[in-house]
Design a protein around this motif. Structure first.
Motif, short mmCIF file in Angstrom:
data_model
loop_
_atom_site.label_atom_id
_atom_site.label_comp_id
_atom_site.label_asym_id
_atom_site.label_seq_id
_atom_site.Cartn_x
_atom_site.Cartn_y
_atom_site.Cartn_z
N PRO A 214 -9.84 -58.28 25.62
CA PRO A 214 -10.59 -57.31 26.43
C PRO A 214 -11.93 -56.92 25.82
O PRO A 214 -12.07 -55.85 25.25
CB PRO A 214 -9.65 -56.11 26.51
CG PRO A 214 -8.86 -56.20 25.25
CD PRO A 214 -8.76 -57.65 24.89
N PHE A 215 -12.94 -57.77 25.92
CA PHE A 215 -14.29 -57.35 25.56
C PHE A 215 -15.22 -57.68 26.72
O PHE A 215 -14.85 -58.43 27.63
CB PHE A 215 -14.76 -57.99 24.25
CG PHE A 215 -14.57 -59.50 24.19
CD1 PHE A 215 -15.40 -60.34 24.92
CD2 PHE A 215 -13.56 -60.06 23.42
CE1 PHE A 215 -15.23 -61.72 24.86
CE2 PHE A 215 -13.38 -61.44 23.36
CZ PHE A 215 -14.22 -62.27 24.09
N ILE A 220 -18.70 -54.08 23.90
CA ILE A 220 -19.26 -55.13 23.05
C ILE A 220 -18.60 -55.07 21.68
O ILE A 220 -18.54 -54.00 21.07
CB ILE A 220 -20.80 -54.96 22.94
CG1 ILE A 220 -21.44 -55.14 24.31
CG2 ILE A 220 -21.39 -55.94 21.93
CD1 ILE A 220 -22.94 -54.89 24.33
N PRO A 221 -18.06 -56.18 21.19
CA PRO A 221 -17.45 -56.16 19.86
C PRO A 221 -18.48 -55.76 18.80
O PRO A 221 -19.66 -56.13 18.89
CB PRO A 221 -16.99 -57.61 19.65
CG PRO A 221 -16.87 -58.18 21.03
CD PRO A 221 -17.93 -57.49 21.84
N ALA A 222 -18.02 -55.01 17.81
CA ALA A 222 -18.93 -54.44 16.81
C ALA A 222 -19.71 -55.51 16.05
O ALA A 222 -20.83 -55.29 15.62
CB ALA A 222 -18.15 -53.57 15.84
N GLU A 223 -19.09 -56.69 15.89
CA GLU A 223 -19.77 -57.71 15.07
C GLU A 223 -20.87 -58.47 15.81
O GLU A 223 -21.56 -59.29 15.22
CB GLU A 223 -18.75 -58.68 14.46
CG GLU A 223 -17.86 -59.40 15.44
CD GLU A 223 -16.54 -58.66 15.69
OE1 GLU A 223 -16.56 -57.41 15.76
OE2 GLU A 223 -15.51 -59.33 15.83
N VAL A 224 -21.02 -58.18 17.13
CA VAL A 224 -22.08 -58.87 17.88
C VAL A 224 -23.44 -58.39 17.40
O VAL A 224 -23.70 -57.20 17.30
CB VAL A 224 -21.92 -58.63 19.40
CG1 VAL A 224 -23.18 -59.02 20.16
CG2 VAL A 224 -20.72 -59.43 19.92
N MET A 225 -24.32 -59.34 17.10
CA MET A 225 -25.64 -58.99 16.58
C MET A 225 -26.74 -59.11 17.63
O MET A 225 -27.72 -58.40 17.58
CB MET A 225 -25.97 -59.86 15.38
CG MET A 225 -25.00 -59.64 14.22
SD MET A 225 -25.36 -60.69 12.80
CE MET A 225 -24.86 -62.27 13.43
N HIS A 281 -24.18 -50.36 22.02
CA HIS A 281 -23.56 -51.14 20.96
C HIS A 281 -22.70 -50.20 20.12
O HIS A 281 -23.14 -49.09 19.81
CB HIS A 281 -24.63 -51.81 20.09
CG HIS A 281 -24.07 -52.85 19.17
ND1 HIS A 281 -23.42 -52.53 18.00
CD2 HIS A 281 -24.03 -54.20 19.25
CE1 HIS A 281 -23.02 -53.64 17.40
NE2 HIS A 281 -23.37 -54.68 18.14
N PRO A 282 -21.47 -50.60 19.76
CA PRO A 282 -20.59 -49.70 19.01
C PRO A 282 -21.19 -49.30 17.67
O PRO A 282 -20.82 -48.26 17.10
CB PRO A 282 -19.30 -50.50 18.81
CG PRO A 282 -19.66 -51.92 19.11
CD PRO A 282 -20.80 -51.88 20.06
N GLY A 283 -22.13 -50.07 17.16
CA GLY A 283 -22.77 -49.72 15.90
C GLY A 283 -23.84 -48.65 16.06
O GLY A 283 -24.47 -48.24 15.10
N GLY A 284 -24.07 -48.19 17.30
CA GLY A 284 -25.10 -47.19 17.56
C GLY A 284 -26.28 -47.84 18.27
O GLY A 284 -26.59 -49.00 18.03
#
Ligand SMILES: [Zn+2]
Length: 360
Positions: A214-215, A220-225, A281-284
């Motif tokens: 489920p993405f 968006i998965p955190a590791e996506v750049m 983005h989950p990273g902010g």
């Protein structure tokens, strides 16, 4: 050069590259050569289109041949549907019939000239000087005799009488070829007459479906750049895929279809606004599409696509065109001056994609 008439018939040569040509002809006997090199284009599969031209003949004959290139290619597919004949030779020592396979060719390490055949029935060691008599006494055997009306034959270079196909020479070639996957594939295709195996044989669509996670653009998965987009153009729509790239994985985050005539404005406006959109983005913060590739290759859409990409080149929106063949690089800028076009090695990309799917 391309057409001959003779008493009782005629012979025509046609390029499989332009199946459009086929429509004007019918034929009772159809010969298709190097079918694994055919490209499926906008008009469809050249093999199927060619076969259609024989429909009106009750006594038609279709012969297709090829060096098999990939294990999901047309040559392999046709052979798998056939009665699968193999060429067997008698062992000079025990008289058992076997196909000469590469796995049964042995040699002393580092000494290709010592190459010999080990008979798979009884392990008899057979030097090459028996080859000519073995091949002369060889015969075809159907391994799927229940299939009627579709003969299939496979053969490799190990039974070839040519001086340059002697076992020792082929072993020497193999030792050289195995240094890189590309040359090993060429050896496998051309000498062993076998398709190159990607490890996807038991991958099926249901299994793939069951492996979904489920993405998406809303998760968006955190590791996506960064994000990229690929766009396919059809007469009545654009189909696009948005992918998220991480260090080693690529996530398919969305697939969308914009319906509308490709020469109208609305599909391109929709595309442009999607290209400007941004997602959490989950990273902010938020990220948008970093780069997009639009297929300009088929169906006479080239000018329309180029008109869109030309003015967006600074935003890394580019025209691409897919080309067949495994030896091509994944992506290469077209050599034509003044042309903002990238060429995609479609077969090479697909085979890597399959490798990735089976590995994960
Ligand atoms: Zn034997």
């Amino acid at each position: 050069m391309l057409s001959r008439k003779f008493p009782g018939g005629s012979l025509k040569f046609l390029a499989a590259k332009s199946p459009r040509n086929l429509r004007r002809h019918t034929a009772k006997v159809l010969l298709l050569d190097e079918i694994d090199g055919y490209e499926v284009g906008q008009e469809g599969d050249p093999i199927a289109l060619a076969e259609m031209r024989t429909l009106t003949y009750r006594d038609r004959k279709i012969i297709a041949g090829s060096t098999p290139i990939f294990d999901f290619g047309p040559a392999t597919r046709l052979f798998d549907k056939s009665d699968k004949r193999i060429f067997e030779v008698p062992c000079p020592s025990c008289d058992e019939l076997s196909e000469i396979r590469w796995a049964d060719i042995k040699w002393d390490e580092g000494k290709p000239e010592t190459a010999h055949w080990v008979c798979p029935s009884n392990g008899c060691v057979i030097p090459e000087n028996h080859k000519a008599e073995m091949v002369a006494d060889g015969r075809w055997r159907a391994t799927a005799p229940e299939v009627a009306g579709h003969a299939g034959f496979r053969i490799n270079a190990l039974v070839s009488p040519h001086f340059n196909a002697r076992w020792g020479k082929l072993v020497a070639e193999f030792l050289e070829a195995k240094k890189s996957p590309e040359t090993l594939q060429t050896f496998t295709n051309l000498v062993l007459g076998e398709p190159w195996k990607t490890e996807t044989d038991d991958l099926d669509e249901h299994e793939l479906f069951g492996r979904r996670e489920p993405f998406g653009l809303k998760a968006i998965p955190a590791e996506v750049m960064f994000l990229t987009m690929g766009v396919d153009c059809q007469d009545d729509r654009l189909e696009l895929v948005i992918m998220g790239h991480a260090k080693s994985d690529i996530y398919v985050l969305d697939h969308r279809v914009f319906y509308g005539p490709i020469d109208g404005e609305s599909v391109w406006q929709d595309l442009d606004s999607l290209l400007r959109e941004r997602w959490q983005h989950p990273g902010g913060g938020a990220i948008g599409i970093d780069s997009a590739a639009i297929d300009s290759g088929d169906g006479g859409h080239t000018d329309i696509v180029n008109a869109f990409t030309r003015t967006r080149f600074g935003r890394r929106v580019v025209s691409i065109k897919g080309l067949g063949g495994f030896s091509r690089p994944f992506l290469k800028r077209s050599g034509t001056k003044g042309q903002l076009l990238w060429l995609v090695g479609a077969d090479a990309v697909k085979s890597q994609l399959f490798n990735r799917i089976s590995r994960n």
